[in-house]
Design a protein around this motif. Structure first.
Motif, PDB file in Angstrom:
ATOM      1  N   GLU A   1       0.817  -1.219   0.000  1.00  0.00           N
ATOM      2  CA  GLU A   1       0.000   0.000   0.000  1.00  0.00           C
ATOM      3  C   GLU A   1       0.850   1.268   0.000  1.00  0.00           C
ATOM      4  N   LEU A   2       2.142   1.125   0.349  1.00  0.00           N
ATOM      5  CA  LEU A   2       3.020   2.282   0.374  1.00  0.00           C
ATOM      6  C   LEU A   2       3.787   2.467  -0.932  1.00  0.00           C
ATOM      7  N   LYS A   3       3.885   1.420  -1.736  1.00  0.00           N
ATOM      8  CA  LYS A   3       4.733   1.485  -2.931  1.00  0.00           C
ATOM      9  C   LYS A   3       4.329   2.601  -3.909  1.00  0.00           C
TER      10      LYS A   3
ATOM     11  N   THR B   1       0.814   8.001   8.277  1.00  0.00           N
ATOM     12  CA  THR B   1       0.483   6.607   8.018  1.00  0.00           C
ATOM     13  C   THR B   1       0.456   6.365   6.513  1.00  0.00           C
ATOM     14  N   PRO B   2       0.519   5.095   6.076  1.00  0.00           N
ATOM     15  CA  PRO B   2       0.378   4.830   4.638  1.00  0.00           C
ATOM     16  C   PRO B   2      -0.887   5.438   4.051  1.00  0.00           C
ATOM     17  N   GLU B   3      -1.972   5.420   4.833  1.00  0.00           N
ATOM     18  CA  GLU B   3      -3.221   6.008   4.336  1.00  0.00           C
ATOM     19  C   GLU B   3      -3.072   7.508   4.142  1.00  0.00           C
ATOM     20  N   PHE B   4      -2.440   8.160   5.117  1.00  0.00           N
ATOM     21  CA  PHE B   4      -2.206   9.604   4.992  1.00  0.00           C
ATOM     22  C   PHE B   4      -1.317   9.908   3.800  1.00  0.00           C
ATOM     23  N   MET B   5      -0.238   9.154   3.653  1.00  0.00           N
ATOM     24  CA  MET B   5       0.697   9.395   2.554  1.00  0.00           C
ATOM     25  C   MET B   5       0.006   9.209   1.203  1.00  0.00           C
ATOM     26  N   ARG B   6      -0.825   8.201   1.078  1.00  0.00           N
ATOM     27  CA  ARG B   6      -1.535   7.980  -0.188  1.00  0.00           C
ATOM     28  C   ARG B   6      -2.487   9.129  -0.479  1.00  0.00           C
TER      29      ARG B   6
ATOM     30  N   MET C   1      -0.552  12.021  -2.202  1.00  0.00           N
ATOM     31  CA  MET C   1       0.337  11.728  -3.325  1.00  0.00           C
ATOM     32  C   MET C   1       0.383  12.849  -4.358  1.00  0.00           C
ATOM     33  N   ASP C   2      -0.776  13.434  -4.666  1.00  0.00           N
ATOM     34  CA  ASP C   2      -0.824  14.482  -5.686  1.00  0.00           C
ATOM     35  C   ASP C   2      -0.169  15.777  -5.218  1.00  0.00           C
ATOM     36  N   GLU C   3       0.072  15.890  -3.916  1.00  0.00           N
ATOM     37  CA  GLU C   3       0.636  17.129  -3.370  1.00  0.00           C
ATOM     38  C   GLU C   3       2.142  17.062  -3.174  1.00  0.00           C
ATOM     39  N   PHE C   4       2.742  15.884  -3.341  1.00  0.00           N
ATOM     40  CA  PHE C   4       4.193  15.789  -3.172  1.00  0.00           C
ATOM     41  C   PHE C   4       4.883  16.761  -4.137  1.00  0.00           C
ATOM     42  N   GLY C   5       5.806  17.554  -3.615  1.00  0.00           N
ATOM     43  CA  GLY C   5       6.517  18.530  -4.425  1.00  0.00           C
ATOM     44  C   GLY C   5       5.838  19.877  -4.506  1.00  0.00           C
ATOM     45  N   SER C   6       4.620  19.977  -4.027  1.00  0.00           N
ATOM     46  CA  SER C   6       3.845  21.217  -4.128  1.00  0.00           C
ATOM     47  C   SER C   6       4.127  22.135  -2.939  1.00  0.00           C
TER      48      SER C   6
END
Length: 788
Positions: free
Chosen positions: A306-308, A380-385, A388-393
């Motif tokens: 789920e983290l990949k 958490t993995p759920e939070f990170m998922r 995802m669209d905001e990474f780098g923003s």
């Protein structure tokens, strides 16, 4: 070529007027004086551009076989030389100080980063005045000098608006122009910038398309064009050091999206792909070995499914970040070429000041501050998922996982901070100088080190190493000029002895052989077991037959290993490496470390207009009760804006007036905001307003009760449920009467934050109920190390 009339070993060059006939009347025909001539370097001295990227491993750039496209680096390599055995110190500030002085990092007091400086000469973070920087030498010889980007060489107690500025680039550093930031990292979307020593705001907002790397390139291009327009005969020395690709990995989404799906195979497979490409390109020898993954680094297949997708996105963002950075380096190169002077410009493109950064933890991070505050569990993995669209923003403060850092150091072992192995210290480097290098697209494999850059530049410019600078006798430069390699790929290497050391990780290179020992794993500072220095296990490698340090020969050749160990000790004594300092918590406390501090006592008074005050220059109100007392004037039409704010979007607190009412907000990691607002408007006139925070106690990161008062009368009450225990930000600051950078509260912006009214003074007091002792000193050390 006319002979140089200057004696350049003493700087500034002494004025030596020629004796001439002195006449009484200027109209006398015998009145004659030689024309005033500007000071210039010797005829034929090239322009110099040094590009130093941040936290890029040997196996990241496509110019050295990596997956991140860097067409500018490839273009320069095709017209110049690649160096596949160029080395750094394994850490940012030490590499920069060593490169800019031509001396080993302990020789110039930068055994580690400024935040962990001690009173030991090799770790003081204070550059001795007997070791003048290259920029100063070039300036005093007639070069125009400018730096754009990162400076992490200023001692922490001097990194305030009051100086002293001896270690700042545009003062003691020798750069006539500086535009950039002071510190280890910065928000790429909303940075804390300086022009010279004056704080300035970014010229635009993220919403308007602002990005730090582009801004730095704009300033560099403008300066180069102006310099060549007004003083074309004067060569320039430009040091372009973007904060990229240090975390946070901030980049416009379209650049990251170019790599969508490119890393689904994971970091183990990525290393194999990079390794094969490096061999195909001839970047590494055909018989080089791919080093194995250590147990501390998890296998890609062992990561949670789920983290990949999140891990993939982390690497996509990083790759886009590096390509974006290379693009803006290309803009600087294009500007030089358009001016017709690229042929006469010596370009060093150093792809990383150390190996790739493994400070992002095993899972990576959406907001580094969560990890820095011991609150990584919230990601958490759920939070990170969900993010995802905001990474780098602009809403992220992200970093990639340890496994990606390891992959970006292919084919070597380990990463940044590990000075023992090439993964921490070997960085791909390109030298481009058409007027001085005949070969195009060549490869050079002589051993080289960042201390070799300064003597190379001096030799290329025809300048002697100075014996006296500003009245101080200079110690010899410790690097070796690389000029001998420019036109002779087979020249025997001249830099054949070099020590390495960082926090007990240490090594020695001598005539092809290296002996190394890793003392500490970068991402395991808290909870890990560190061996005694004498118990460290040393490894032995034959560099002639083993390019990547893949085959340990310690058991087969113990005598050679012992010889190299002794040689390391000799070099360590010579260059102030001893005593080896692997302490953690003790180095964070200024009193125990023996360095000055700007913070004294339990109270601090601020005045309007003060700002850009770093966290280490403001009394800490974490894990303790505290109060803010402000003397303000409210105009007849009401007040509005910030009275005092500390931190920013990713954590901090602010006392401000909104819609006429006194307000306090505590922001935890940009995830939780706890606002407390007064029940009534502030009346016109002069008042004393107070925000009192009563900490719950019982350990760090707890909440507390908030009381708002005006002239002693309570006007509001509320609750903060949790707090940040260690750090608010790596780059956000404390401001009085306004807020710079990103803002703690979304109820105002930096542009609208200025207080409408008058702030006379603000006092910050902390209580005697501190629970700060619950924070492990080693945890503070981990935070400091992760910010450099």
């Amino acid at each position: 070529m006319r002979p140089d009339r200057h004696a350049r070993t003493m700087l500034p060059i002494p004025d030596r007027p020629s004796p001439t006939l002195t006449t009484y009347d200027a109209k006398d025909p015998d009145t004659s004086f030689p024309p005033i001539e500007p000071l210039l370097p010797p005829e034929g001295a090239p322009n110099v551009l040094i590009v130093l990227l941040d936290d890029v491993g040997f196996g990241a750039s496509s110019a050295f076989g990596g997956p991140c496209r860097t067409p500018t680096a490839e273009r320069l390599a095709a017209g110049g030389l690649r160096y596949n055995r160029f080395h750094t110190t394994a850490l940012c500030a030490p590499t920069r100080q060593a490169m800019l002085t031509g001396r080993n990092h302990h020789s110039v007091g930068m055994g580690s980063i400024t935040e962990t400086a001690t009173s030991a000469p090799g770790n003081s973070s204070v550059r001795p005045n007997t070791k003048a920087p290259l920029a100063m030498t070039l300036k005093l010889n007639g070069y125009a000098t400018a730096q754009f980007g990162k400076c992490h060489e200023v001692p922490v107690w001097q990194a305030s608006p009051i100086g002293p500025f001896d270690a700042w680039p545009s003062a003691g550093g020798g750069f006539e122009t500086f535009y950039g930031f002071i510190g280890g990292e910065n928000n790429q979307w909303d940075p804390a910038l300086y022009e010279g020593t004056t704080p300035v705001d970014p010229p635009a907002t993220p919403e308007e398309g602002y990005h730090l790397t582009e801004d730095l390139a704009d300033h560099a291009i403008s300066w180069i064009r102006t310099q060549k327009s007004l003083t074309p005969d004067r060569p320039f020395f430009v040091y372009f050091a973007p904060g990229a690709t240090h975390a946070p990995h901030h980049v416009p989404k379209e650049w990251a999206d170019r790599y969508a799906g490119a890393f689904a195979h994971g970091w183990d497979a990525q290393r194999e792909r990079t390794f094969e490409r490096q061999k195909d390109m001839g970047i590494i020898p055909a018989d080089a070995g791919l080093t194995a993954r250590h147990d501390e680094i998890p296998a890609w297949d062992d990561m949670p499914d789920e983290l990949k997708p999140v891990l993939e996105r982390e690497m996509e963002v990083y790759a886009g970040f590096l390509e974006h950075t290379d693009h803006h380096v290309g803009r600087v190169i294009d500007a030089i070429e358009e001016l017709g002077v690229l042929e006469d410009t010596l370009v060093y493109y150093i792809v990383g000041d150390n190996g790739a950064s493994a400070e992002g933890t095993v899972n990576g991070a959406f907001n580094e501050m969560a990890n820095f505050n011991g609150m990584a569990a919230v990601e958490t993995p759920e939070f990170m998922r969900s993010k995802m669209d905001e990474f780098g923003s602009p809403s992220s403060y992200n970093h990639y996982a340890v496994g990606w850092a390891w992959a970006m150091d292919t084919p070597f072992q380990w990463t940044k901070q590990v000075a023992s192995h090439w993964g921490g210290t070997r960085n791909g480097t390109i030298v481009h100088w058409p007027a001085g290098i005949a070969e195009r697209g060549g490869l050079r494999s002589q051993f080289a080190h960042c201390i070799d850059v300064a003597p190379t530049v001096l030799e290329a410019a025809g300048l002697p190493e100075p014996t006296m600078v500003n009245g101080v006798q200079q110690s010899p430069i410790e690097g070796t000029s690389m000029l001998y390699t420019f036109d002779d790929p087979d020249a025997p290497e001249r830099h054949d002895l070099q020590y390495f050391e960082m926090f007990g990780n240490r090594g020695i290179y001598h005539r092809g052989w290296s002996a190394v020992t890793k003392h500490r794993t970068p991402w395991i500072i808290v909870g890990g077991t560190m061996p005694a220095l004498d118990d460290d296990v040393w490894e032995l490698y034959d560099g002639g037959a083993d390019y990547s340090q893949a085959h340990d020969l310690a058991a087969e050749q113990p005598e050679r290993l012992h010889e190299l160990q002794r040689l390391w000790l000799i070099e360590a004594v010579k260059y102030n490496v001893l005593p080896i300092d692997d302490r953690t918590g003790d180095r964070i406390d200024p009193a125990r470390a023996g360095r000055p501090t700007l913070v004294r006592g339990r109270s601090q008074t601020f005045y309007p207009g003060m700002g850009r005050l770093s966290e280490n220059s403001v009394v800490s109100m974490k894990n303790v009760s505290f109060s803010v007392t402000a003397d303000i004037e409210v105009p007849d039409d009401g007040a509005e804006g910030v009275i005092i704010a500390q931190g920013g979007r990713f954590g901090g607190w602010s006392v401000y007036v909104h819609d006429g009412r006194l307000t306090f907000v505590y922001n935890v990691l940009g995830i939780h905001e706890f606002p407390v607002r007064a029940d009534s408007d502030l009346p016109p006139g002069r008042h004393e307003v107070v925000m009192s925070f009563a900490y719950d106690g019982g350990g760090p990161a707890k909440g507390g009760d908030v009381t708002l008062l005006v002239d002693g009368a309570e006007i509001g009450r509320g609750r903060v449920e949790m707090t940040q225990p260690v750090i608010f930000s790596a780059d956000e600051t404390t401001d009085i009467g306004y807020e710079s950078g990103s803002t703690v509260s979304r109820e105002y912006t930096a542009a609208t934050s200025r207080f409408r009214g008058r702030v006379h003074r603000v006092r910050l007091d902390i209580g005697d109920d501190s629970h700060d002792h619950h924070i492990d000193p080693d945890e503070r050390m981990r935070v400091a190390m992760s910010r450099q």
